[in-house]
Design a protein around this motif. Structure first.
Motif, short mmCIF file in Angstrom:
data_model
loop_
_atom_site.label_atom_id
_atom_site.label_comp_id
_atom_site.label_asym_id
_atom_site.label_seq_id
_atom_site.Cartn_x
_atom_site.Cartn_y
_atom_site.Cartn_z
N VAL A 1 0.86 -1.18 0.00
CA VAL A 1 0.00 0.00 0.00
C VAL A 1 0.90 1.23 0.00
CG1 VAL A 1 -1.77 1.28 1.25
CG2 VAL A 1 -1.80 -1.22 1.26
N VAL A 2 0.78 2.05 -1.01
CA VAL A 2 1.59 3.27 -1.12
C VAL A 2 0.68 4.45 -0.81
CG1 VAL A 2 2.99 4.71 -2.64
CG2 VAL A 2 3.11 2.22 -2.82
N THR A 3 1.11 5.29 0.12
CA THR A 3 0.34 6.46 0.51
C THR A 3 1.13 7.72 0.19
OG1 THR A 3 -0.64 5.21 2.34
CG2 THR A 3 -0.80 7.61 2.45
N GLU A 4 0.56 8.55 -0.64
CA GLU A 4 1.18 9.83 -0.96
C GLU A 4 0.96 10.77 0.23
OE1 GLU A 4 2.93 10.41 -3.73
OE2 GLU A 4 2.43 8.48 -4.65
N THR A 5 1.99 11.48 0.66
CA THR A 5 1.88 12.38 1.79
C THR A 5 2.89 13.51 1.67
OG1 THR A 5 1.78 12.47 4.22
CG2 THR A 5 3.49 11.08 3.26
N ASP A 6 2.90 14.37 2.67
CA ASP A 6 3.91 15.42 2.74
C ASP A 6 4.51 15.42 4.15
OD1 ASP A 6 2.15 16.82 4.46
OD2 ASP A 6 1.30 17.95 2.80
N GLU A 7 5.50 16.25 4.37
CA GLU A 7 6.21 16.29 5.66
C GLU A 7 5.27 16.59 6.83
OE1 GLU A 7 9.47 15.75 6.47
OE2 GLU A 7 9.98 15.20 4.42
N ARG A 8 4.25 17.38 6.59
CA ARG A 8 3.34 17.77 7.67
C ARG A 8 2.46 16.58 8.11
NH1 ARG A 8 -1.68 19.21 7.42
NH2 ARG A 8 -1.69 19.50 5.19
N GLU A 9 1.98 15.81 7.17
CA GLU A 9 1.08 14.69 7.48
C GLU A 9 1.82 13.42 7.89
OE1 GLU A 9 -0.90 14.42 3.72
OE2 GLU A 9 -2.59 15.63 4.41
N LEU A 10 3.10 13.33 7.56
CA LEU A 10 3.85 12.09 7.75
C LEU A 10 3.85 11.57 9.19
CD1 LEU A 10 5.54 9.89 6.45
CD2 LEU A 10 7.56 11.33 6.82
N PRO A 11 4.12 12.37 10.22
CA PRO A 11 4.16 11.81 11.58
C PRO A 11 2.87 11.12 12.00
CG PRO A 11 5.14 13.99 11.57
CD PRO A 11 4.51 13.79 10.22
N ALA A 12 1.73 11.69 11.67
CA ALA A 12 0.45 11.07 12.04
C ALA A 12 0.23 9.76 11.28
CB ALA A 12 -0.70 12.04 11.77
N LEU A 13 0.63 9.72 10.02
CA LEU A 13 0.48 8.49 9.23
C LEU A 13 1.39 7.38 9.76
CD1 LEU A 13 0.23 10.00 5.64
CD2 LEU A 13 -1.58 8.86 6.93
N VAL A 14 2.60 7.73 10.15
CA VAL A 14 3.53 6.74 10.70
C VAL A 14 3.00 6.22 12.03
CG1 VAL A 14 5.85 6.39 11.67
CG2 VAL A 14 5.57 7.60 9.51
N GLU A 15 2.50 7.11 12.87
CA GLU A 15 1.94 6.69 14.16
C GLU A 15 0.73 5.75 13.98
OE1 GLU A 15 0.04 8.60 18.22
OE2 GLU A 15 1.11 9.92 16.84
N ALA A 16 -0.12 6.08 13.04
CA ALA A 16 -1.28 5.23 12.78
C ALA A 16 -0.87 3.86 12.26
CB ALA A 16 -2.22 5.90 11.78
N ALA A 17 0.13 3.82 11.39
CA ALA A 17 0.60 2.54 10.86
C ALA A 17 1.25 1.69 11.95
CB ALA A 17 1.59 2.77 9.71
N ALA A 18 2.02 2.31 12.82
CA ALA A 18 2.69 1.58 13.91
C ALA A 18 1.69 1.06 14.92
CB ALA A 18 3.71 2.48 14.60
N GLY A 19 0.54 1.70 15.03
CA GLY A 19 -0.48 1.28 15.99
C GLY A 19 -1.53 0.34 15.41
N TYR A 20 -1.33 -0.10 14.16
CA TYR A 20 -2.28 -0.99 13.51
C TYR A 20 -2.45 -2.26 14.33
CZ TYR A 20 -4.28 -4.16 10.05
OH TYR A 20 -5.08 -5.06 9.42
N ALA A 21 -3.69 -2.63 14.62
CA ALA A 21 -3.98 -3.84 15.38
C ALA A 21 -4.34 -4.97 14.43
CB ALA A 21 -5.12 -3.60 16.36
N PHE A 22 -3.60 -6.05 14.49
CA PHE A 22 -3.88 -7.21 13.65
C PHE A 22 -5.08 -7.97 14.17
CE2 PHE A 22 0.51 -6.31 12.70
CZ PHE A 22 0.58 -6.53 11.34
N ASP A 23 -5.82 -8.55 13.27
CA ASP A 23 -6.96 -9.37 13.64
C ASP A 23 -6.46 -10.79 13.88
OD1 ASP A 23 -9.29 -10.77 13.92
OD2 ASP A 23 -10.13 -10.22 11.99
#
Length: 84
Positions: free
Chosen positions: A62-84
């Motif tokens: 999954v490739v997500t286009e982003t910028d420097e401002r949005e990147l920290p929140a996207l990284v945090e959300a990805a690291a907190g992904y809960a597996f089923d």
């Protein structure tokens, strides 16, 4: 379900991403490591281990286009992904 077993790692790449090559590399790793293709479906109320065929167990890139401002929140959300 939690992110307990996640091992977040961020890598900064420069240049254009060859999505096809990256997808092939991820698939190659999954083919070589059964644990990355293992799921635990429930059967008669009990979980059982099932190692998926390499074609079915291929991870989706999954490739997500982003910028420097949005990147920290996207990284945090990805690291907190809960597996089923």
């Amino acid at each position: 379900p939690s992110a307990t077993y996640n091992l977040p790692l961020a890598v900064r790449l420069s240049g254009r991403l060859d999505r096809e090559a990256m997808g092939a590399a991820l698939a190659d790793v999954a083919v070589r490591h059964e644990s990355l293709r293992t799921v635990f479906p429930e059967s008669e109320g009990r979980p059982r281990q099932l190692v998926l065929d390499p074609r079915r167990g291929r991870p989706e890139l999954v490739v997500t286009e982003t910028d420097e401002r949005e990147l920290p929140a996207l990284v945090e959300a990805a690291a907190g992904y809960a597996f089923d």
